[in-house]
Scaffold this motif. Structure first.
Motif, PDB file in Angstrom:
ATOM      1  N   LEU A   1      -2.118   1.815  10.794  1.00 41.26           N
ATOM      2  CA  LEU A   1      -1.105   1.517  11.797  1.00 41.26           C
ATOM      3  C   LEU A   1      -0.066   0.604  11.165  1.00 41.26           C
ATOM      4  O   LEU A   1      -0.395  -0.478  10.666  1.00 41.26           O
ATOM      5  CB  LEU A   1      -1.732   0.843  13.016  1.00 41.26           C
ATOM      6  CG  LEU A   1      -2.809   1.648  13.762  1.00 41.26           C
ATOM      7  CD1 LEU A   1      -3.340   0.849  14.938  1.00 41.26           C
ATOM      8  CD2 LEU A   1      -2.273   2.984  14.220  1.00 41.26           C
ATOM      9  N   ALA A   2       1.192   1.053  11.182  1.00 35.96           N
ATOM     10  CA  ALA A   2       2.275   0.266  10.595  1.00 35.96           C
ATOM     11  C   ALA A   2       3.578   0.628  11.285  1.00 35.96           C
ATOM     12  O   ALA A   2       3.849   1.806  11.528  1.00 35.96           O
ATOM     13  CB  ALA A   2       2.388   0.530   9.093  1.00 35.96           C
ATOM     14  N   GLY A   3       4.362  -0.370  11.604  1.00 32.32           N
ATOM     15  CA  GLY A   3       5.643  -0.139  12.261  1.00 32.32           C
ATOM     16  C   GLY A   3       5.522   0.557  13.599  1.00 32.32           C
ATOM     17  O   GLY A   3       6.425   1.313  13.987  1.00 32.32           O
ATOM     18  N   GLY A   4       4.428   0.332  14.305  1.00 29.07           N
ATOM     19  CA  GLY A   4       4.207   0.979  15.588  1.00 29.07           C
ATOM     20  C   GLY A   4       3.851   2.451  15.484  1.00 29.07           C
ATOM     21  O   GLY A   4       3.838   3.153  16.495  1.00 29.07           O
ATOM     22  N   ARG A   5       3.554   2.933  14.284  1.00 27.19           N
ATOM     23  CA  ARG A   5       3.215   4.340  14.074  1.00 27.19           C
ATOM     24  C   ARG A   5       1.832   4.453  13.443  1.00 27.19           C
ATOM     25  O   ARG A   5       1.322   3.507  12.829  1.00 27.19           O
ATOM     26  CB  ARG A   5       4.266   5.026  13.193  1.00 27.19           C
ATOM     27  CG  ARG A   5       5.670   4.958  13.747  1.00 27.19           C
ATOM     28  CD  ARG A   5       6.688   5.533  12.784  1.00 27.19           C
ATOM     29  NE  ARG A   5       6.442   6.959  12.518  1.00 27.19           N
ATOM     30  CZ  ARG A   5       7.188   7.687  11.702  1.00 27.19           C
ATOM     31  NH1 ARG A   5       8.221   7.123  11.072  1.00 27.19           N
ATOM     32  NH2 ARG A   5       6.923   8.958  11.511  1.00 27.19           N
TER      33      ARG A   5
ATOM     34  N   ILE B   1       0.856  -1.173   0.000  1.00 26.00           N
ATOM     35  CA  ILE B   1       0.000   0.000   0.000  1.00 26.00           C
ATOM     36  C   ILE B   1       0.902   1.236   0.000  1.00 26.00           C
ATOM     37  O   ILE B   1       1.922   1.273   0.698  1.00 26.00           O
ATOM     38  CB  ILE B   1      -0.957   0.021   1.214  1.00 26.00           C
ATOM     39  CG1 ILE B   1      -1.846   1.273   1.177  1.00 26.00           C
ATOM     40  CG2 ILE B   1      -0.210  -0.076   2.534  1.00 26.00           C
ATOM     41  CD1 ILE B   1      -2.943   1.262   2.250  1.00 26.00           C
ATOM     42  N   ARG B   2       0.542   2.206  -0.819  1.00 23.26           N
ATOM     43  CA  ARG B   2       1.326   3.445  -0.906  1.00 23.26           C
ATOM     44  C   ARG B   2       0.392   4.618  -0.634  1.00 23.26           C
ATOM     45  O   ARG B   2      -0.555   4.861  -1.379  1.00 23.26           O
ATOM     46  CB  ARG B   2       1.987   3.588  -2.272  1.00 23.26           C
ATOM     47  CG  ARG B   2       2.852   4.821  -2.427  1.00 23.26           C
ATOM     48  CD  ARG B   2       3.855   4.629  -3.560  1.00 23.26           C
ATOM     49  NE  ARG B   2       3.180   4.367  -4.829  1.00 23.26           N
ATOM     50  CZ  ARG B   2       2.902   5.305  -5.744  1.00 23.26           C
ATOM     51  NH1 ARG B   2       3.240   6.561  -5.525  1.00 23.26           N
ATOM     52  NH2 ARG B   2       2.308   4.982  -6.871  1.00 23.26           N
ATOM     53  N   VAL B   3       0.663   5.330   0.445  1.00 26.55           N
ATOM     54  CA  VAL B   3      -0.185   6.431   0.888  1.00 26.55           C
ATOM     55  C   VAL B   3       0.511   7.748   0.548  1.00 26.55           C
ATOM     56  O   VAL B   3       1.593   8.029   1.065  1.00 26.55           O
ATOM     57  CB  VAL B   3      -0.462   6.351   2.407  1.00 26.55           C
ATOM     58  CG1 VAL B   3      -1.345   7.506   2.845  1.00 26.55           C
ATOM     59  CG2 VAL B   3      -1.091   5.014   2.750  1.00 26.55           C
TER      60      VAL B   3
ATOM     61  N   SER C   1      -2.968  -2.472  10.986  1.00 23.83           N
ATOM     62  CA  SER C   1      -4.406  -2.260  10.970  1.00 23.83           C
ATOM     63  C   SER C   1      -4.735  -1.058  10.097  1.00 23.83           C
ATOM     64  O   SER C   1      -3.916  -0.137   9.950  1.00 23.83           O
ATOM     65  CB  SER C   1      -4.933  -2.030  12.394  1.00 23.83           C
ATOM     66  OG  SER C   1      -6.309  -1.692  12.372  1.00 23.83           O
ATOM     67  N   ILE C   2      -5.917  -1.084   9.504  1.00 27.69           N
ATOM     68  CA  ILE C   2      -6.494   0.064   8.805  1.00 27.69           C
ATOM     69  C   ILE C   2      -7.875   0.275   9.397  1.00 27.69           C
ATOM     70  O   ILE C   2      -8.724  -0.623   9.361  1.00 27.69           O
ATOM     71  CB  ILE C   2      -6.582  -0.167   7.286  1.00 27.69           C
ATOM     72  CG1 ILE C   2      -5.183  -0.352   6.696  1.00 27.69           C
ATOM     73  CG2 ILE C   2      -7.282   0.999   6.605  1.00 27.69           C
ATOM     74  CD1 ILE C   2      -5.184  -0.653   5.212  1.00 27.69           C
TER      75      ILE C   2
ATOM     76  N   ARG D   1       4.231  13.939   2.456  1.00 24.95           N
ATOM     77  CA  ARG D   1       5.082  12.765   2.440  1.00 24.95           C
ATOM     78  C   ARG D   1       4.335  11.582   1.840  1.00 24.95           C
ATOM     79  O   ARG D   1       3.108  11.567   1.773  1.00 24.95           O
ATOM     80  CB  ARG D   1       5.566  12.413   3.848  1.00 24.95           C
ATOM     81  CG  ARG D   1       4.462  12.153   4.858  1.00 24.95           C
ATOM     82  CD  ARG D   1       5.027  11.874   6.234  1.00 24.95           C
ATOM     83  NE  ARG D   1       3.979  11.600   7.211  1.00 24.95           N
ATOM     84  CZ  ARG D   1       4.197  11.241   8.455  1.00 24.95           C
ATOM     85  NH1 ARG D   1       5.446  11.115   8.896  1.00 24.95           N
ATOM     86  NH2 ARG D   1       3.188  11.010   9.285  1.00 24.95           N
ATOM     87  N   THR D   2       5.109  10.604   1.397  1.00 21.59           N
ATOM     88  CA  THR D   2       4.568   9.379   0.824  1.00 21.59           C
ATOM     89  C   THR D   2       5.037   8.206   1.667  1.00 21.59           C
ATOM     90  O   THR D   2       6.236   8.070   1.936  1.00 21.59           O
ATOM     91  CB  THR D   2       5.032   9.205  -0.630  1.00 21.59           C
ATOM     92  OG1 THR D   2       4.581  10.313  -1.414  1.00 21.59           O
ATOM     93  CG2 THR D   2       4.480   7.918  -1.220  1.00 21.59           C
ATOM     94  N   ILE D   3       4.096   7.371   2.103  1.00 28.98           N
ATOM     95  CA  ILE D   3       4.403   6.217   2.957  1.00 28.98           C
ATOM     96  C   ILE D   3       4.126   4.941   2.172  1.00 28.98           C
ATOM     97  O   ILE D   3       2.995   4.733   1.703  1.00 28.98           O
ATOM     98  CB  ILE D   3       3.570   6.234   4.261  1.00 28.98           C
ATOM     99  CG1 ILE D   3       3.781   7.543   5.019  1.00 28.98           C
ATOM    100  CG2 ILE D   3       3.921   5.046   5.133  1.00 28.98           C
ATOM    101  CD1 ILE D   3       2.680   8.555   4.813  1.00 28.98           C
ATOM    102  N   THR D   4       5.128   4.107   2.016  1.00 30.17           N
ATOM    103  CA  THR D   4       4.992   2.830   1.314  1.00 30.17           C
ATOM    104  C   THR D   4       5.227   1.701   2.305  1.00 30.17           C
ATOM    105  O   THR D   4       6.252   1.665   2.982  1.00 30.17           O
ATOM    106  CB  THR D   4       5.987   2.723   0.155  1.00 30.17           C
ATOM    107  OG1 THR D   4       5.800   3.837  -0.731  1.00 30.17           O
ATOM    108  CG2 THR D   4       5.783   1.431  -0.613  1.00 30.17           C
TER     109      THR D   4
END
Length: 227
Positions: free
Chosen positions: A116-120, A88-90, A106-107, A95-98
């Motif tokens: 929620l990804a990588g504790g962030r 998923i690429r946000v 979780s979404i 900024r861009t989060i891949t």
């Protein structure tokens, strides 16, 4: 309203024999329309000030446009969420989060859509939540489940459109529909041992938006101080 676009060229075979699909794109139609209108308004007012202004006015107008236009693009036209079978690429305003699917914890969708990804926690700007649309979908669900929206379980499965119920009679708001599809993609991915720890979010800052906005703000402040 959130739109979802899919590749119509059909699935392509992957190395493991499973079909691979191009990115699905989720973005806010209202945000795009609003951004275009704002850009037209800024161009009209700023262009008139540059063409007819005197003294420092044209330079102030140019500096203001240099600062405002990238911000308008960042908050209206830029946000989009791309998702395929692998990641998923946000794309948020700055900024861009891949994130590969094994790294997505979780979404969820409350008053805003979050990943929620990588504790962030990352906001999904491209999928805004409308409480009004959610209430309308809940009312449609009640009507569908009461009998008005049921279909023959052995008949053909119709193509779902916004505002139409699922097989269980549930009608989802556009933002909830997008979250539901993203969760389906995440659940479809088989997590291998050790893969989850290696799938960290990759964040890239959008300096092509930040730099001109900061430059425009600095020039505008200098011109305003010396005017």
């Amino acid at each position: 309203m959130t739109s979802s676009k899919k590749d119509r060229s059909g699935p392509a075979a992957a190395g493991d024999g499973q079909p691979k699909y191009a990115d699905r794109a989720y973005r806010s139609v209202a945000g795009v329309v609003g951004g275009v209108l704002l850009l037209v308004l800024v161009g009209w007012i700023g262009g008139d000030a540059v063409a007819r202004g005197t003294g420092h006015t044209p330079w102030l107008a140019l500096a203001a446009m240099l600062c405002a236009v990238p911000l308008i693009v960042a908050f209206t036209l830029r946000p989009v969420v791309y998702a395929n079978d692998d990641r998923i690429r946000v794309r948020n305003p700055f900024r861009t989060i891949t994130v590969p699917w094994p790294g997505v914890e979780s979404i969820r969708s409350g008053y805003s859509t979050e990943m929620l990804a990588g504790g962030r926690k990352f906001q999904l700007w491209a999928i805004p939540v409308s409480v009004r649309a959610r209430k309308s979908a809940a009312k449609q669900t009640e009507r569908a489940q009461s009998g008005g929206g049921r279909r023959d379980p052995f008949g053909p499965i119709p193509r779902r459109r916004p505002g139409q119920p699922d097989a269980d009679g549930t009608v989802r708001a556009p933002s909830d529909r997008a979250v539901y599809e993203l969760r389906e993609l995440a659940d479809r991915h088989e997590v291998r041992p050790g893969e989850e720890e290696q799938a960290h979010p990759v964040i890239r800052w959008c300096y092509e938006v930040i730099a001109p906005s900061v430059a425009g703000a600095i020039v505008l402040a200098v011109l305003a101080a010396t005017a």
